[in-house]
Scaffold this motif. Structure first.
Motif, PDB file in Angstrom:
ATOM      1  N   ASP A 213     -11.736  37.801   6.581  1.00 32.96           N
ATOM      2  CA  ASP A 213     -12.454  36.681   6.725  1.00 32.96           C
ATOM      3  C   ASP A 213     -12.317  36.053   5.106  1.00 32.96           C
ATOM      4  O   ASP A 213     -12.026  34.782   5.119  1.00 32.96           O
ATOM      5  CB  ASP A 213     -13.963  36.770   6.809  1.00 32.96           C
ATOM      6  CG  ASP A 213     -14.262  37.089   8.186  1.00 32.96           C
ATOM      7  OD1 ASP A 213     -13.185  36.534   9.004  1.00 32.96           O
ATOM      8  OD2 ASP A 213     -15.334  37.761   8.790  1.00 32.96           O
ATOM      9  N   GLY A 216      -9.467  33.967   4.645  1.00 30.54           N
ATOM     10  CA  GLY A 216      -9.262  32.651   5.209  1.00 30.54           C
ATOM     11  C   GLY A 216      -8.552  32.478   6.511  1.00 30.54           C
ATOM     12  O   GLY A 216      -8.200  31.544   6.961  1.00 30.54           O
ATOM     13  N   PHE A 217      -8.375  33.839   7.344  1.00 28.63           N
ATOM     14  CA  PHE A 217      -7.824  33.810   8.486  1.00 28.63           C
ATOM     15  C   PHE A 217      -8.923  33.406   9.523  1.00 28.63           C
ATOM     16  O   PHE A 217     -10.149  33.639   9.350  1.00 28.63           O
ATOM     17  CB  PHE A 217      -7.285  35.157   8.834  1.00 28.63           C
ATOM     18  CG  PHE A 217      -6.358  35.741   8.169  1.00 28.63           C
ATOM     19  CD1 PHE A 217      -5.053  35.050   8.492  1.00 28.63           C
ATOM     20  CD2 PHE A 217      -6.384  36.506   7.216  1.00 28.63           C
ATOM     21  CE1 PHE A 217      -3.682  35.681   7.822  1.00 28.63           C
ATOM     22  CE2 PHE A 217      -5.218  37.028   6.470  1.00 28.63           C
ATOM     23  CZ  PHE A 217      -4.110  36.689   6.793  1.00 28.63           C
ATOM     24  N   GLY A 218      -8.331  32.694  10.422  1.00 27.68           N
ATOM     25  CA  GLY A 218      -9.583  32.169  11.877  1.00 27.68           C
ATOM     26  C   GLY A 218     -10.273  33.164  12.631  1.00 27.68           C
ATOM     27  O   GLY A 218      -9.818  34.510  12.387  1.00 27.68           O
TER      28      GLY A 218
END
Lengths: 265, 229
Positions: A213, A216-218
């Motif tokens: 997280d 910045g991964f979705g």
């Protein structure tokens, strides 16, 4: 090379000077390509010709060219690793394309994978996720007997399936949310499933998800795109496994800071 | 705080979406079964409606609970959609094939917004009866006691062709949302493994169809004159 058997392609490839300057797709006409060439050999040909003309060759990641190192990372005609299933782009051959076809080549696109140059992206976000928990702590001592830890065939096979992940990042590139959950779940499960990895399971799952997280991964919306492009065919069921392991670790309170116990530090 | 960590993580928020989605799905099934009693006639449907409204405490407890579940589902969806867009980045692919992904799975946010808009209309139509206040005056005398005539209200409501058409299109979208959503709930809650995956996917598709047929049957039957006063 016989010319009668050679193919011609219209190559549209992403050119970007560095991380700071905006890039664009540039078209190159490329003839004399053998159908038996690999995709990367075709790009080598393109670069030879650019070099001969005094132009800057196209930068792209590659290493083993055997489909096991996870370095090659090209989005070809909208699909990470191209149209061939369960192979990396380095193991894809030009014969699967049509003569005269336009081939669009782009880098992985994700906020967590910034473009460094042309089709090369920075995937060190994956390294930081591994550093957060994708390991087992091995303490010193005598060498354990090879058969001291019984592992069933089913579990060993499942752990091997997860361990097939080469960390190329195609899952992130294919996902509409740039979710890294197929990678994270494979890297966590390969250890979580085995006795050697069980001791640190809860901590591993929580730390790896936190690191994921932070990069910045979705989120995973279960579209199955990752599974469709994974060159190792890693199934999305590992994602469900990670969700389950995460929920359990949370229910057990594993995310809490450890409290000092009586007689403890 | 562990709970804050859970609420901040994409995995935690997806677990909440899975649990609330499953609850909303369960409600939809019960709602459909309730609706279908219209085919048993006026007495049956009005008895059922009277039973549901028998206690203010129960119905308001249920409404608030369901509203909270729906709100949680929507809040998590909004938060995750914003994060997912940010994760994708500003540079879009020139070509993007979305391999392996169904249309429903790629458009959950859009279908979700339309479903939410439909639910608001539906509540104003049949629950608060604000769209046509004359619905409030539809009553019948049952065993000497006056009660709301839900049967008459539904028929009067669906005799308007555009209303029925709107309901049928809307339940089609609900079913489209569910065609991905049901199986996705299992996955997000971590209840999927290689042995159950296929069964869950078939279960999801089957219920998406069942919900569409069961929900659309009522306005369709009224429009066709199969159910009338």
């Amino acid at each position: 090379m016989s010319t009668s058997n050679s193919m011609t392609f219209n190559i549209r490839i992403w050119r970007q000077k560095n991380a700071k300057t905006p890039g664009k797709l540039v078209e190159y006409k490329l003839d004399g390509i053998s159908p038996d060439m690999s995709f990367l050999e075709m790009l080598d040909q393109l670069n030879e010709r650019l070099y001969a003309k005094g132009e800057e060759p196209v930068a792209f990641d590659h290493d083993c060219r055997e489909g096991i190192c996870g370095m090659c990372s090209l989005n070809v005609n909208g699909i990470p690793h191209g149209p061939d299933s369960q192979v990396t782009i380095c193991q894809t051959h030009m014969r699967i394309f049509k003569d005269g076809q336009t081939i669009t080549i782009e880098p992985w696109r994700s906020t967590a994978f910034p473009v460094i140059k042309d089709c090369v992206v920075d995937r060190s976000a994956f390294d930081r996720i591994i550093q957060a928990g994708g390991f087992v702590s091995v303490n010193t001592g005598g060498t354990p007997d090879a058969n001291a830890l019984p592992i069933s065939k089913e579990i060993a096979d499942l752990a091997m399936d997860a361990a097939a992940c080469i960390g190329c990042g195609a899952c992130v590139a294919a996902c509409k949310n740039s979710s890294a959950l197929l990678f994270v779940s494979a890297k966590a499960s390969q250890l979580n499933l085995l006795p050697q990895g069980k001791a640190e399971k809860d901590r591993r799952v929580l730390k790896m998800v936190e690191a994921m997280d932070k990069e910045g991964f979705g989120a995973c919306t279960n579209t199955n795109s990752c599974e469709a492009v994974c060159p190792k065919g890693i199934p999305v069921t590992f994602i469900a496994q990670l969700n389950r392991d995460y929920a359990w670790a949370m229910l057990k309170g594993a995310a809490a800071e450890p409290k000092a116990t009586v007689g403890g530090a | 705080m562990p709970l804050i960590k859970f609420l901040r993580s994409t995995v935690g928020l997806k677990i909440i979406m899975g649990v609330t989605g499953a609850a909303l799905f369960a409600f939809t099934v019960i709602h459909m079964v309730g609706n279908l009693q219209i085919f048993l006639g006026q007495e049956a449907l009005n008895n059922y409606a009277q039973m549901l409204h028998a206690s203010d405490e129960v119905i308001w407890g249920f409404r608030l609970g369901l509203g909270a579940v729906a709100a949680l589902h929507i809040i998590c969806a909004v938060v995750l959609t914003i994060r997912n867009r940010a994760a994708r980045g500003s540079e879009a692919y020139a070509e993007y094939a979305a391999p392996g992904a169904s249309l429903a799975s790629r458009t959950m946010a859009i279908s979700g917004v339309i479903v939410a808009a439909f639910i608001i209309f539906h509540l104003l139509h049949f629950t608060t009866q604000s769209i046509d206040p004359s619905f409030k005056e539809l009553t019948e005398i049952h065993k000497g006691v006056e009660r709301h005539d839900v049967y008459a209200m539904v028929i009067k409501g669906f005799q308007v062709p555009w209303v029925s058409a709107f309901y049928i299109i809307s339940v089609a979208l609900v079913s489209f949302h569910l065609s991905h959503g049901i199986a996705s709930c299992f996955r997000s809650m971590g209840l999927t493994n290689p042995a159950y995956r296929e069964v869950q996917e078939w279960f999801g598709l089957a219920f998406a169809v069942i919900i569409f047929v069961g929900m659309a049957a009522v306005p369709a039957a009224v429009l066709l004159g199969l159910v009338k006063l």
